[in-house]
Design an enzyme around this catalytic site. Sequence first.
Site, PDB file in Angstrom:
ATOM      1  N   ALA A   1       0.836  -1.209   0.000  1.00  0.00           N
ATOM      2  CA  ALA A   1       0.000   0.000   0.000  1.00  0.00           C
ATOM      3  C   ALA A   1       0.867   1.254   0.000  1.00  0.00           C
ATOM      4  O   ALA A   1       0.616   2.204  -0.755  1.00  0.00           O
ATOM      5  CB  ALA A   1      -0.929   0.003   1.217  1.00  0.00           C
TER       6      ALA A   1
ATOM      7  N   ASN B   1       4.315  -7.475   4.717  1.00  0.00           N
ATOM      8  CA  ASN B   1       3.615  -8.726   4.394  1.00  0.00           C
ATOM      9  C   ASN B   1       3.486  -8.909   2.891  1.00  0.00           C
ATOM     10  O   ASN B   1       3.343 -10.032   2.404  1.00  0.00           O
ATOM     11  CB  ASN B   1       2.192  -8.711   4.989  1.00  0.00           C
ATOM     12  CG  ASN B   1       2.164  -9.270   6.398  1.00  0.00           C
ATOM     13  OD1 ASN B   1       3.105  -9.941   6.821  1.00  0.00           O
ATOM     14  ND2 ASN B   1       1.094  -9.005   7.115  1.00  0.00           N
ATOM     15  N   THR B   2       3.498  -7.790   2.160  1.00  0.00           N
ATOM     16  CA  THR B   2       3.238  -7.893   0.724  1.00  0.00           C
ATOM     17  C   THR B   2       4.295  -8.754   0.033  1.00  0.00           C
ATOM     18  O   THR B   2       3.964  -9.556  -0.850  1.00  0.00           O
ATOM     19  CB  THR B   2       3.196  -6.481   0.095  1.00  0.00           C
ATOM     20  OG1 THR B   2       2.306  -5.672   0.857  1.00  0.00           O
ATOM     21  CG2 THR B   2       2.731  -6.538  -1.348  1.00  0.00           C
TER      22      THR B   2
ATOM     23  N   ARG C   1     -13.411 -18.142   4.683  1.00  0.00           N
ATOM     24  CA  ARG C   1     -12.284 -18.528   5.538  1.00  0.00           C
ATOM     25  C   ARG C   1     -12.717 -18.727   6.995  1.00  0.00           C
ATOM     26  O   ARG C   1     -12.244 -19.642   7.665  1.00  0.00           O
ATOM     27  CB  ARG C   1     -11.200 -17.459   5.458  1.00  0.00           C
ATOM     28  CG  ARG C   1     -10.537 -17.457   4.108  1.00  0.00           C
ATOM     29  CD  ARG C   1      -9.591 -16.322   3.901  1.00  0.00           C
ATOM     30  NE  ARG C   1      -8.737 -16.609   2.760  1.00  0.00           N
ATOM     31  CZ  ARG C   1      -7.692 -15.882   2.415  1.00  0.00           C
ATOM     32  NH1 ARG C   1      -7.358 -14.812   3.111  1.00  0.00           N
ATOM     33  NH2 ARG C   1      -6.967 -16.215   1.378  1.00  0.00           N
TER      34      ARG C   1
ATOM     35  N   HIS D   1      -5.047 -12.069   9.116  1.00  0.00           N
ATOM     36  CA  HIS D   1      -5.361 -10.728   8.591  1.00  0.00           C
ATOM     37  C   HIS D   1      -6.221  -9.991   9.612  1.00  0.00           C
ATOM     38  O   HIS D   1      -7.027 -10.598  10.302  1.00  0.00           O
ATOM     39  CB  HIS D   1      -6.158 -10.876   7.290  1.00  0.00           C
ATOM     40  CG  HIS D   1      -6.311  -9.608   6.507  1.00  0.00           C
ATOM     41  ND1 HIS D   1      -5.399  -9.200   5.558  1.00  0.00           N
ATOM     42  CD2 HIS D   1      -7.260  -8.645   6.533  1.00  0.00           C
ATOM     43  CE1 HIS D   1      -5.789  -8.057   5.029  1.00  0.00           C
ATOM     44  NE2 HIS D   1      -6.918  -7.693   5.606  1.00  0.00           N
TER      45      HIS D   1
HETATM   46  P1  FAD Z   1       2.484  -4.485   4.585  1.00  0.00           P
HETATM   47  O1  FAD Z   1       2.784  -5.057   3.259  1.00  0.00           O
HETATM   48  O2  FAD Z   1       2.616  -5.369   5.767  1.00  0.00           O
HETATM   49  O3  FAD Z   1       3.408  -3.200   4.747  1.00  0.00           O
HETATM   50  C1  FAD Z   1       3.378  -2.406   5.909  1.00  0.00           C
HETATM   51  C2  FAD Z   1       4.786  -1.872   6.137  1.00  0.00           C
HETATM   52  O4  FAD Z   1       4.763  -0.861   7.127  1.00  0.00           O
HETATM   53  C3  FAD Z   1       5.748  -2.950   6.633  1.00  0.00           C
HETATM   54  O5  FAD Z   1       6.907  -2.977   5.828  1.00  0.00           O
HETATM   55  C4  FAD Z   1       6.044  -2.536   8.057  1.00  0.00           C
HETATM   56  O6  FAD Z   1       7.318  -2.932   8.507  1.00  0.00           O
HETATM   57  C5  FAD Z   1       5.912  -1.032   7.943  1.00  0.00           C
HETATM   58  N1  FAD Z   1       5.666  -0.368   9.238  1.00  0.00           N
HETATM   59  C6  FAD Z   1       4.864  -0.766  10.235  1.00  0.00           C
HETATM   60  N2  FAD Z   1       4.903   0.112  11.252  1.00  0.00           N
HETATM   61  C7  FAD Z   1       5.767   1.091  10.883  1.00  0.00           C
HETATM   62  C8  FAD Z   1       6.238   2.288  11.511  1.00  0.00           C
HETATM   63  N3  FAD Z   1       5.870   2.622  12.754  1.00  0.00           N
HETATM   64  N4  FAD Z   1       7.119   3.074  10.838  1.00  0.00           N
HETATM   65  C9  FAD Z   1       7.543   2.742   9.589  1.00  0.00           C
HETATM   66  N5  FAD Z   1       7.146   1.601   8.971  1.00  0.00           N
HETATM   67  C10 FAD Z   1       6.251   0.805   9.597  1.00  0.00           C
HETATM   68  N6  FAD Z   1      -3.651 -11.142   0.257  1.00  0.00           N
HETATM   69  C11 FAD Z   1      -4.154 -11.386  -0.984  1.00  0.00           C
HETATM   70  O7  FAD Z   1      -4.986 -10.635  -1.477  1.00  0.00           O
HETATM   71  N7  FAD Z   1      -3.703 -12.462  -1.699  1.00  0.00           N
HETATM   72  C12 FAD Z   1      -2.785 -13.333  -1.223  1.00  0.00           C
HETATM   73  O8  FAD Z   1      -2.387 -14.283  -1.915  1.00  0.00           O
HETATM   74  C13 FAD Z   1      -2.268 -13.113   0.087  1.00  0.00           C
HETATM   75  N8  FAD Z   1      -1.361 -13.964   0.628  1.00  0.00           N
HETATM   76  C14 FAD Z   1      -0.827 -13.674   1.848  1.00  0.00           C
HETATM   77  C15 FAD Z   1       0.159 -14.515   2.368  1.00  0.00           C
HETATM   78  C16 FAD Z   1       0.780 -14.192   3.563  1.00  0.00           C
HETATM   79  C17 FAD Z   1       1.853 -15.097   4.103  1.00  0.00           C
HETATM   80  C18 FAD Z   1       0.403 -13.023   4.273  1.00  0.00           C
HETATM   81  C19 FAD Z   1       1.068 -12.667   5.564  1.00  0.00           C
HETATM   82  C20 FAD Z   1      -0.606 -12.203   3.774  1.00  0.00           C
HETATM   83  C21 FAD Z   1      -1.220 -12.514   2.564  1.00  0.00           C
HETATM   84  N9  FAD Z   1      -2.214 -11.700   2.032  1.00  0.00           N
HETATM   85  C22 FAD Z   1      -2.722 -11.960   0.791  1.00  0.00           C
HETATM   86  C23 FAD Z   1      -2.596 -10.450   2.709  1.00  0.00           C
HETATM   87  C24 FAD Z   1      -1.825  -9.285   2.098  1.00  0.00           C
HETATM   88  O9  FAD Z   1      -0.548  -9.714   1.700  1.00  0.00           O
HETATM   89  C25 FAD Z   1      -1.679  -8.135   3.082  1.00  0.00           C
HETATM   90  O10 FAD Z   1      -2.936  -7.774   3.570  1.00  0.00           O
HETATM   91  C26 FAD Z   1      -1.058  -6.929   2.400  1.00  0.00           C
HETATM   92  O11 FAD Z   1       0.169  -7.285   1.798  1.00  0.00           O
HETATM   93  C27 FAD Z   1      -0.852  -5.783   3.375  1.00  0.00           C
HETATM   94  O12 FAD Z   1      -0.232  -4.743   2.675  1.00  0.00           O
HETATM   95  P2  FAD Z   1       0.096  -3.379   3.422  1.00  0.00           P
HETATM   96  O13 FAD Z   1       0.891  -2.571   2.486  1.00  0.00           O
HETATM   97  O14 FAD Z   1      -1.143  -2.824   4.003  1.00  0.00           O
HETATM   98  O15 FAD Z   1       1.000  -3.862   4.650  1.00  0.00           O
END
Ligand code: FAD
Length: 592
Positions: free
Chosen positions: A151, A178-179, A419, A529
């Site tokens: 994101a 997580n991405t 799920r 999640h």
């Molecule tokens: P993230 O990708 O987790 O990124 C958040 C970032 O913010 C991290 O790098 C973290 O370290 C950083 N951060 C946190 N706090 C701070 C702070 N205080 N200061 C600075 N940085 C900070 N979804 C699907 O739709 N399809 C799938 O196939 C799928 N498979 C999955 C498999 C696994 C193993 C997992 C764990 C999840 C899966 N999901 C899937 C869910 C999906 O991947 C996640 O919901 C999504 O990637 C979240 O994206 P995000 O950018 O919101 O968070």
Amino acid sequence: MRKFIIVLIVLFVIWGIPGCTKGEEKSLFNAGIYEGSAAGGYEDEVRLEVTFSKNKIRDIRIIKHKETKGVSDAAFARIPNAIIEKQSLDVDIVTGATYSSNAIIDAVKDAVEKAGGDVSALMAKQESAKPIEKGLKSMEADVIVIGAGGAGLAAAVSAHQNGASVIVIEKMPIVGGNTIICGASYNAVDPSRQKPLGIEDSTDKHFKQTYEGGDKLGKPEMIRVLVDNAYPAIQWLEGLGMEFRDITFTVLGGLWPRAHKPVMPLGTGFITTYMDYINSHDDIEVLVDTKAVKIIKENGRVTGVVADTPENKITFKANKGVVIATGGFSSNIAMRDKYNKMWPELTRMKTTNHAGAMGDGLILAEAVGANLIGLEHIQLLPMGDPETGSLLGNIEQNVENRIFVNKNGNRFVDEGARRDVMTLALLNQEDSYMYIILDTHSYPSEDVKNNFNESMTELLSKGKAVKASSLEELAAKINVDPENLKNAVDSFNKSVDSGKPDLFGRTLYQDRIDKPPYYAGARKPTVHHTMGGIEINTEAQVLDKNGNIIPGLYAAGEVTGGIHGTNRLGGNALPDITVFGRIAGKSAALTR
Ligand code: FAD
């Protein structure tokens, strides 16, 4: 100066590579698959196979190792992905798994040499994701993004495309969150890929399944934005250079075959694509080891972020806006326990998530008045590794071709259901323990990989899968009643033939389970999640407790709430983070 050094390195790489002469298209490697090996920590070697295209390390497959289970797992899960994502051998060693980490890097170096690549250039190559400079007190950009996951990086690229200068701060030493470790199944209605497979679909159907699949607690206007923009966001990613395969399929709990799959493994395609953009543009950068600890609000408007680094505290001034994209809180046991109302007990349950998924963004946002919604909606999957909770080692492919049986060899649920429904049913089985059962329809060859880039050969060698030439033999190997297992498969096959809902109400079928060898893999519930979070509107603006916009503050991704209701459909998180990340970046860039 940094950009100048990168240019020099790039020129060095181009000129220094064998087979790349002046005037020819530059190529970093001789494309192909090369084996690499290195001495492991415990008297054995780590052997792997690396796939190179002309300019990229595309894939790394572990063929053999005898490193200590548990200790080395994190290294095998993280290091290959980090090398692919950074396109560099200069990756962080996994703490506690130093020998295994170094052995993997050395084995990849060996393969790079065989592919005609330049190891020293790959060791020297620096991403723009960098640690902060010593002594720095403040920095400034139009848009400050907190979190370098899917994101946050989507927001950063989108803000930059809309004319803003951008700084992304990331608390971990590497980008991706997580991405980068996700299964990468991305739901979108896409006739160009679905029609040739005979799949009927519509955005109304995607809307209905998302809304009803979350017990009608997601906000309809947010779901509408999600489903209508899921495919345009794929086109946007393709425009940035990301490649998707030509198929769609049903992912676990996805309810319909609209999941897309990138060409690159796991979530590395998303992160590589964004980082390629960031590395090749000015006025946009990612700083790692930089943890946001406070959002600054002055006269009712958000104007910046304070962050801790290993060296200093730094103030990041945001001329236009701050985007919170810190992900969910599945790794924060105390926070899970505080909000959990859905499940009997989560304290001892493992998680699929990376260590940084601690819910920081919720605390930061609440401190400046943001409204938090739906925090009690925590998603479990029935698919965790029984020892680690990870999704690694999961043998399933598409939903249609596998069944679940309990320790008695009996089916117990519609395996195509939501799920939460599947996990609740599993929690009611002996030891909350089940086996996935499938056959060669899912693995026409043992080189075929699961959603987490592991081939059946690897799954068998790691003990994550069991193989047998008959159902009787399989039952004996996993210690379930052979008659029960045979009946479970027979009744499933009858439903495949009739295409009618079975006694559990299952409707998603494709092939019979009748082509040996048969395979089984054990699984347990795991925390996956968090559906709740910061309340935003369709422009990704953060709302306060009275429903008013907090000027200058935006949020996107798993840190937000109000989209998925009680239960997120499988494959809906990636379109969520991409669609709303893109919107958040644009909204912040265009703010006045
Ligand atoms: P993230 O990708 O987790 O990124 C958040 C970032 O913010 C991290 O790098 C973290 O370290 C950083 N951060 C946190 N706090 C701070 C702070 N205080 N200061 C600075 N940085 C900070 N979804 C699907 O739709 N399809 C799938 O196939 C799928 N498979 C999955 C498999 C696994 C193993 C997992 C764990 C999840 C899966 N999901 C899937 C869910 C999906 O991947 C996640 O919901 C999504 O990637 C979240 O994206 P995000 O950018 O919101 O968070």
